[in-house]
Scaffold this motif. Structure first.
Motif, PDB file in Angstrom:
ATOM      1  N   ILE B  98      33.444  -4.016   5.221  1.00  0.00           N
ATOM      2  CA  ILE B  98      34.244  -2.919   4.682  1.00  0.00           C
ATOM      3  C   ILE B  98      35.395  -3.445   3.826  1.00  0.00           C
ATOM      4  CG2 ILE B  98      35.605  -2.721   6.797  1.00  0.00           C
ATOM      5  CD1 ILE B  98      35.028   0.485   5.757  1.00  0.00           C
ATOM      6  N   VAL B 101      33.900  -4.259   0.544  1.00  0.00           N
ATOM      7  CA  VAL B 101      33.612  -3.027  -0.199  1.00  0.00           C
ATOM      8  C   VAL B 101      34.875  -2.526  -0.880  1.00  0.00           C
ATOM      9  CG1 VAL B 101      33.064  -0.582   0.089  1.00  0.00           C
ATOM     10  CG2 VAL B 101      31.598  -2.318   1.125  1.00  0.00           C
ATOM     11  N   LEU B 102      35.984  -2.558  -0.154  1.00  0.00           N
ATOM     12  CA  LEU B 102      37.234  -2.098  -0.760  1.00  0.00           C
ATOM     13  C   LEU B 102      37.624  -2.993  -1.937  1.00  0.00           C
ATOM     14  CD1 LEU B 102      39.278   0.211  -0.085  1.00  0.00           C
ATOM     15  CD2 LEU B 102      40.777  -1.615   0.688  1.00  0.00           C
ATOM     16  N   TYR B 129      29.109   4.217  -6.965  1.00  0.00           N
ATOM     17  CA  TYR B 129      28.513   4.844  -5.787  1.00  0.00           C
ATOM     18  C   TYR B 129      27.023   5.020  -6.036  1.00  0.00           C
ATOM     19  CZ  TYR B 129      33.138   5.523  -3.993  1.00  0.00           C
ATOM     20  OH  TYR B 129      34.388   5.287  -3.506  1.00  0.00           O
ATOM     21  N   ALA B 204      27.042  -0.628   6.899  1.00  0.00           N
ATOM     22  CA  ALA B 204      28.406  -0.356   6.437  1.00  0.00           C
ATOM     23  C   ALA B 204      28.456  -0.180   4.924  1.00  0.00           C
ATOM     24  CB  ALA B 204      29.339  -1.478   6.878  1.00  0.00           C
ATOM     25  N   THR B 208      29.590   3.353   3.042  1.00  0.00           N
ATOM     26  CA  THR B 208      30.752   3.485   2.172  1.00  0.00           C
ATOM     27  C   THR B 208      30.368   3.733   0.718  1.00  0.00           C
ATOM     28  OG1 THR B 208      30.766   1.079   2.197  1.00  0.00           O
ATOM     29  CG2 THR B 208      32.409   2.183   3.532  1.00  0.00           C
ATOM     30  N   LEU B 209      29.297   3.102   0.256  1.00  0.00           N
ATOM     31  CA  LEU B 209      28.958   3.210  -1.161  1.00  0.00           C
ATOM     32  C   LEU B 209      27.737   4.095  -1.414  1.00  0.00           C
ATOM     33  CD1 LEU B 209      29.535  -0.488  -2.248  1.00  0.00           C
ATOM     34  CD2 LEU B 209      31.003   1.478  -2.706  1.00  0.00           C
ATOM     35  N   TYR B 479      37.849   2.739   7.489  1.00  0.00           N
ATOM     36  CA  TYR B 479      36.885   3.647   6.871  1.00  0.00           C
ATOM     37  C   TYR B 479      37.430   5.075   6.876  1.00  0.00           C
ATOM     38  CZ  TYR B 479      32.729   6.531   6.419  1.00  0.00           C
ATOM     39  OH  TYR B 479      31.841   7.483   6.028  1.00  0.00           O
ATOM     40  N   ARG B 480      38.058   5.454   7.982  1.00  0.00           N
ATOM     41  CA  ARG B 480      38.625   6.805   8.068  1.00  0.00           C
ATOM     42  C   ARG B 480      39.735   6.986   7.029  1.00  0.00           C
ATOM     43  NH1 ARG B 480      38.907   7.169  14.655  1.00  0.00           N
ATOM     44  NH2 ARG B 480      36.698   7.620  14.985  1.00  0.00           N
ATOM     45  N   MET B 482      39.965   5.415   4.204  1.00  0.00           N
ATOM     46  CA  MET B 482      39.322   5.520   2.891  1.00  0.00           C
ATOM     47  C   MET B 482      38.753   6.919   2.696  1.00  0.00           C
ATOM     48  SD  MET B 482      37.388   1.840   2.788  1.00  0.00           S
ATOM     49  CE  MET B 482      36.378   2.089   1.336  1.00  0.00           C
ATOM     50  N   GLY B 483      38.157   7.473   3.767  1.00  0.00           N
ATOM     51  CA  GLY B 483      37.561   8.799   3.693  1.00  0.00           C
ATOM     52  C   GLY B 483      38.621   9.867   3.433  1.00  0.00           C
ATOM     53  N   THR B 487      44.132   5.445   0.098  1.00  0.00           N
ATOM     54  CA  THR B 487      43.641   4.160  -0.391  1.00  0.00           C
ATOM     55  C   THR B 487      44.626   3.028  -0.141  1.00  0.00           C
ATOM     56  OG1 THR B 487      42.621   5.464  -2.107  1.00  0.00           O
ATOM     57  CG2 THR B 487      42.537   3.092  -2.370  1.00  0.00           C
TER      58      THR B 487
END
Lengths: 230, 518
Positions: B98, B101-102, B129, B204, B208-209, B479-480, B482-483, B487
């Motif tokens: 994760i 990914v960020l 995405y 993961a 996320t993507l 993740y939460r 980001m959701g 950011t």
């Protein structure tokens, strides 16, 4: 008395026979051409090589199937006689108790053994910090605390120079005299034999001969031994 | 015949191996209980299967194709920072997904650096995405792995061959044909298969993507069936599909997958006499620069964004960081309790067949095992409080194959080298572990523990199935955030997570080597 009764040893295609006894307290050299089976003989007595036939006795006890650590034997090999990650004191302590739960009197014995081989200052050193000769002394100190009636030496001093090797052999000679242990040692050098051995076991042609008095044998070697000695 | 008394007896190893097998079989049982195979595979499942396979194929292909020039350039060039770059190629092993990914979003995302640069030239922004994003992230993780595998191969070509080639003055085309192609033929299929298998169970990254009906992997579909619809039957059916697809692929790939280059030794330099033309040098320089930028920029982005985001982090981040640390420590302990006896057992056997048990972890996906266990636990107890221990246990099982790869060879070595000495001293059982195996293997145990800790602390997988708002780990919390489009706070959490993963690895690895003797 260490007795090999119709013993047959084999490794791959190679077979070696032996049928003799070694009297207690004798110092016996095992000589013979390389590849003749000197190490095989000691390995079998030490319990590292299962016998293909025959029996092995110490006094009245049949030790043919005993595990190496349960035999009345202390053995030194050509290499890896000390654990490089343990201190000298612990390496020697393993000869008293393999779990190293050492009492005060055990510690005392370790100290005495180290003193006897002249390594008192080295208790807490690791083997890597010692010279080759000192490492051999440490291994001998462990043999001393193991206090077994039979000592097998499979050329543990082969990597040392001549002067150091003679020094070690003299130490072995004295130690086995002090403890009364029976000694069997592999060697290549007739000088070593003269230096400490009472008897000689000559290994050649798939047989380990019975021990014979060293002095007489070296004075008047039979043809095979003469060919080996050159 | 005298009994051959081994210093390290296999019984505990067999028990540990049996435990792993039973743990996996229980999850199969759970799945089998609920999967309604009769319901058949619907269009949504087919879409997930298709997407899973397509993205894994693309990821494998691109990773390996890019790895070939990069590995070749690294193999034949000497430059300042080469050692660092090669060490960095090992980093994705311990980099939390994760976090990466960020970092990728910061560089390649809608308002990221790459789009800003493109916008400068009037190019409309690209979105990462969906399929491209998933593949991009997988390439980010697997390009280094493929490069290491290939580099290992290149370095296995004896220096004498290159000397001979130089002596014969072979042109580049002939060097490729005589030295490099045979090597590539040997290594490329295995490397591609490995990347393919790894990407099949990706969760993961897809979470996320990916997402949506067009970009959902099976692993993600299990999560969605479970979490959003609480449709256990469907989750079980998808798990079954995952088992056949990923497990089957893993078993088939096992035959061609090469050994993981986990250890050091890749920074060894080899003298080369070929490839001296200016064009080749320029091309290699470009390849190395691009490769390093691709790997380094996202890491740099995490650090920069993270430093800004640290003050924005809500207090809950620290609490979840504590949870993650607990999970990681528990994982390390579990791993050592399982892996050490198993390694002992495997080492005393001649062939490495028992190692296959360790590989079960690779073929069984975490969410599949999690689903199976949930189904079994649910009627008996509330699974939610078990979220953290279950995560720790599954993470340990996932790290098991790597740990065995690390531990078995040196253990075998130790047992052989000191076999006669230990036996003549009667050193066996616990004493042999305490005084021989553990001290001799300290460095490898530390390395394996560090790897497990880093993998576990950064894992975003099973925890997402089981957790409720009170029981999150740091990756899940991130993740939460980001959701919720927080950011900056997420970037702060990413930096914290990165520091924890690297810190755990460093601590264990250094701890194992601290004052280690010859």
């Amino acid at each position: 008395m260490l007795k090999l009764e119709d013993v047959v040893m084999s490794q791959g295609n190679f077979a070696l026979k032996a049928d003799f006894s070694v009297e207690p307290g004798r110092k016996t050299a095992v000589i013979g051409p390389s590849g003749a089976g000197k190490s095989t003989l000691l390995g079998a007595i030490g319990g590292f090589l299962p016998l293909r036939g025959g029996k092995l006795w110490w006094q009245k006890r049949n030790i043919t199937h005993a595990a190496p650590g349960e035999r009345p034997i202390a053995m030194l090999f050509q290499d890896n006689n000390l654990f490089p990650h343990l201190s000298i004191a612990r390496n020697i302590g393993l000869g008293i108790r393999p779990d190293l739960k050492l009492s005060a009197s055990d510690q005392d014995r370790i100290g005495k053994a180290l003193e006897r081989v002249g390594l008192r200052e080295m208790v807490d050193r690791k083997p890597g910090e010692l010279s080759g000769g000192q490492q051999s002394r440490a291994a001998l100190a462990r043999v001393l605390v193991q206090n077994r009636p039979v000592i097998l030496l499979d050329e543990p001093f082969a990597a040392l120079g001549p002067a150091l090797r003679h020094e070690m052999l003299d130490l072995v000679h004295d130690l086995s005299n002090e403890t009364g242990a029976t000694l069997l040692m592999v060697t290549h050098d007739p000088q070593d034999v003269r230096r400490i051995a009472d008897d000689v076991i000559f290994v050649e042609g798939g047989r380990a001969e019975a021990p014979q008095p060293a002095a007489a044998l070296l004075e008047n070697p039979p043809p095979a031994l003469r060919a080996y000695l050159g | 015949m005298a009994q051959r008394a081994q210093p390290v007896i296999g019984t505990t190893g067999i028990v540990a191996g049996g435990f792993v097998v039973v743990a996996v079989l229980l999850s199969f049982l759970g799945i089998g209980l609920r999967a309604e195979v009769g319901r058949g595979i619907g269009p949504a499942e087919w879409a997930a299967i298709r997407f899973t396979v397509v993205q894994a194929l693309l990821s494998a292909l691109i990773s390996v194709l890019c790895a070939i020039p990069l590995a070749r350039a690294l193999a034949r060039r000497r430059f300042i920072g080469r050692g660092f770059l090669i060490t960095l190629l090992g980093a994705p092993f311990i980099l939390p997904v994760i976090v990466a990914v960020l970092g990728l979003l910061t560089v390649f995302g809608r308002s990221g650096w790459a789009n800003a640069a493109l916008g400068y030239f009037g190019v409309p922004p690209l979105s990462i995405y969906g399929l491209h994003g998933v593949v991009l992230a997988h390439v980010f993780f697997n390009l280094p792995l493929a490069t290491r595998l290939l580099l290992q191969g290149w370095q296995s070509i004896p220096a004498e061959r290159f000397r001979l080639a130089a002596q014969l003055n072979l042109p580049p085309r002939m060097i490729r044909r005589t030295l490099e192609y045979p090597l590539l033929v040997q290594i490329v299929p295995g490397a591609a298969a490995l990347v393919f298998v790894i990407c099949l169970t990706s969760f993961a990254v897809a979470l996320t993507l990916g997402g949506g009906p067009r970009a959902t992997t099976i692993e993600l579909a299990i999560y969605q069936a479970f979490r959003f619809d609480f449709d256990l039957a469907r989750a079980a059916l998808l798990s079954l599909i995952q088992l056949f697809l990923a497990g089957g692929a893993a078993l088939i790939a096992l035959w061609i997958i090469p050994n993981f280059p986990l250890g050091a030794g890749l920074d060894r330099t080899l003298q080369r006499w070929d490839a001296r033309s200016g064009l080749q040098q320029v091309l290699d320089a470009i390849v190395i620069a691009l490769g390093s930028a691709f790997l380094l920029l996202p890491l740099l982005a995490i650090v920069l964004a993270g430093l800004q985001g640290l003050p924005e982090m809500p207090a809950v981040v620290w609490k979840t960081a504590g949870n993650s640390l607990g999970v990681a420590v528990l994982s390390i302990l579990t791993l050592l309790i399982i892996a050490l006896p198993m390694a002992g057992w495997i080492s005393t056997r001649r062939a490495g067949g028992a190692e296959a048990i360790g590989l079960i972890g690779l073929s069984a996906s975490p969410l599949m095992i999690g689903t199976g266990w949930f189904i079994l636990i649910n009627p008996i107890a509330d699974p939610v409080p078990l979220a953290l221990p279950v995560t720790a246990l599954i993470n340990a099982m996932m790290a098991l194959p790597f740990a065995l790869r690390i531990l078995v060879p040196p253990m075998r070595d130790t047992l052989v080298t000191f076999d006669r000495l230990s036996r003549s001293l009667g050193l066996r059982g616990w004493s042999a572990w305490r005084w021989l195996v553990l001290p001799r293997l300290r460095a490898q145990i530390g390395f394996a523990a560090g790897l497990t800790g880093a993998l576990s602390v950064g894992d975003l997988g099973v925890i997402a199935l089981f957790a409720d708002p009170d029981r999150a780990t740091l990756p899940l919390q991130m993740y939460r955030l980001m959701g919720a489009y927080r950011t900056e706070a997420a970037a702060g959490a990413a930096l914290l997570l990165l520091a924890m993963a690297l810190g755990l690895f460093w601590l264990c690895d250094k701890g194992g080597r601290w004052r280690a003797e010859a």
